[in-house]
Design a protein around this motif. Structure first.
Motif, mmCIF file in Angstrom:
data_model
loop_
_atom_site.group_PDB
_atom_site.id
_atom_site.type_symbol
_atom_site.label_atom_id
_atom_site.label_comp_id
_atom_site.label_asym_id
_atom_site.label_seq_id
_atom_site.Cartn_x
_atom_site.Cartn_y
_atom_site.Cartn_z
ATOM 1 N N ARG A 86 0.846 -1.183 0.000
ATOM 2 C CA ARG A 86 0.000 0.000 0.000
ATOM 3 C C ARG A 86 0.886 1.239 0.000
ATOM 4 O O ARG A 86 1.899 1.286 0.703
ATOM 5 C CB ARG A 86 -0.910 0.015 1.233
ATOM 6 N N GLY A 90 -2.465 5.520 0.598
ATOM 7 C CA GLY A 90 -3.559 4.576 0.795
ATOM 8 C C GLY A 90 -3.927 3.731 -0.403
ATOM 9 O O GLY A 90 -4.835 2.891 -0.317
ATOM 10 N N THR A 91 -3.265 3.922 -1.540
ATOM 11 C CA THR A 91 -3.564 3.123 -2.739
ATOM 12 C C THR A 91 -3.068 1.697 -2.551
ATOM 13 O O THR A 91 -1.913 1.472 -2.202
ATOM 14 C CB THR A 91 -2.899 3.726 -3.980
ATOM 15 N N LEU A 92 -3.947 0.722 -2.762
ATOM 16 C CA LEU A 92 -3.583 -0.684 -2.644
ATOM 17 C C LEU A 92 -3.021 -1.164 -3.981
ATOM 18 O O LEU A 92 -3.661 -0.999 -5.025
ATOM 19 C CB LEU A 92 -4.803 -1.518 -2.256
ATOM 20 N N ASP A 116 -3.097 -0.812 -9.588
ATOM 21 C CA ASP A 116 -3.964 -0.267 -8.550
ATOM 22 C C ASP A 116 -5.186 -1.179 -8.398
ATOM 23 O O ASP A 116 -6.039 -1.243 -9.289
ATOM 24 C CB ASP A 116 -4.392 1.154 -8.945
ATOM 25 N N THR A 118 -7.186 -0.993 -5.620
ATOM 26 C CA THR A 118 -7.984 -0.413 -4.542
ATOM 27 C C THR A 118 -9.472 -0.654 -4.761
ATOM 28 O O THR A 118 -10.191 -1.081 -3.839
ATOM 29 C CB THR A 118 -7.721 1.104 -4.421
ATOM 30 N N ASP A 121 -10.405 -4.256 -4.254
ATOM 31 C CA ASP A 121 -10.427 -4.598 -2.830
ATOM 32 C C ASP A 121 -11.726 -4.130 -2.173
ATOM 33 O O ASP A 121 -12.311 -4.856 -1.363
ATOM 34 C CB ASP A 121 -9.216 -3.958 -2.142
ATOM 35 N N ARG A 122 -12.190 -2.937 -2.548
ATOM 36 C CA ARG A 122 -13.438 -2.432 -1.969
ATOM 37 C C ARG A 122 -14.617 -3.318 -2.341
ATOM 38 O O ARG A 122 -15.488 -3.618 -1.522
ATOM 39 C CB ARG A 122 -13.671 -0.999 -2.441
ATOM 40 N N GLU A 139 -3.494 -6.560 6.855
ATOM 41 C CA GLU A 139 -3.174 -5.268 6.249
ATOM 42 C C GLU A 139 -1.818 -5.350 5.553
ATOM 43 O O GLU A 139 -0.822 -5.769 6.159
ATOM 44 C CB GLU A 139 -3.126 -4.186 7.328
ATOM 45 N N THR A 142 3.050 -0.854 4.172
ATOM 46 C CA THR A 142 3.097 0.419 3.465
ATOM 47 C C THR A 142 4.470 0.615 2.853
ATOM 48 O O THR A 142 5.486 0.383 3.503
ATOM 49 C CB THR A 142 2.793 1.583 4.428
#
Length: 226
Positions: A86, A90-92, A116, A118, A121-122, A139, A142
């Motif tokens: 990440r 905050g970009t996964l 990306d 993100t 994932d959501r 998690e 980072t």
């Protein structure tokens, strides 16, 4: 001397041949994909080609802490595929780092892909909640991506330091330097001075702790025998 010049020319040719692929990969996978070509012979400006803007990298930018880790492993480095990390924003990301070798097997660069995920994932979390599946996945770590090598080194120092320097005992100070060394920080030019300034210690003290940390690591790797 002639042999080394030939190898340098070979490395340059490999990078030149791969540069067009960067645009092709990013164009194929669209705006969620970024392809970055690195020349590890110059860590402070290792990015020689980039397409996509997932991490905001630009040509002439520095390697990330992932690149430092590869650099620290030298010719023992291996490809790292499909790992999740990440960004500090905050970009996964789902990423792959594929090392480049010359004809002698020496690692001199890497082709990196960042996707990306993100939004994926959501959706995954939403579907999991809808289906009644409990539990959040671990998690991801980072990672600092930046065009400035100083910001990457600073982030690594901060990540490995949970107390002020004055609050660390000798073992913790050695562990701090051992951890930074393992992540490839000291392979970067002037990093020792930057780490010293970040910790508020003299350059001589930083060199001393690094030497002690490496000596302890060497002793451990040899089973405690001199």
């Amino acid at each position: 001397m002639a042999g080394e010049q030939a190898l340098e020319a070979e490395r340059d040719a490999i990078l030149a041949a791969l540069a067009p692929l960067v645009d092709g990969i990013a164009a194929t996978f669209g705006p969620v994909c970024e392809a970055v070509l690195h020349d590890y012979r110059r860590p402070e400006r290792s990015v020689v080609a980039v397409a996509g803007s997932v991490t905001g990298r630009t040509v002439g930018g520095a390697m990330s802490e992932i690149g430092m880790r590869v650099l620290a492993r030298g010719d023992e480095a291996a490809d790292e595929l499909n790992y999740v990390t990440r960004t500090r924003e905050g970009t996964l990301l789902k990423s792959s780092t594929m090392v480049l070798r010359d004809s002698m097997g020496s690692v001199f660069g890497a082709l990196c892909l960042n996707v990306d995920v993100t939004a994926v994932d959501r959706v995954h979390r939403l579907l999991g909640a809808f289906a009644g599946l409990d539990g959040d996945p671990a998690e991801p770590p980072t990672t600092t991506f930046g065009n400035d090598i100083d910001s990457v080194v600073d982030a690594l120092v901060d990540a490995h330091r949970h107390k002020s320097w004055a609050e660390l005992d000798r073992a913790e100070r050695l562990a701090l330097f051992r951890g930074l060394d393992a992540r490839g920080v000291f392979a970067v030019r002037r990093a020792i001075e930057q780490v010293a300034a970040r910790l508020g210690i003299s350059r001589a003290s930083a060199y001393s702790y690094l030497a002690q940390a490496r000596a302890a690591t060497d002793t451990t790797s040899h089973g405690g025998h001199a």
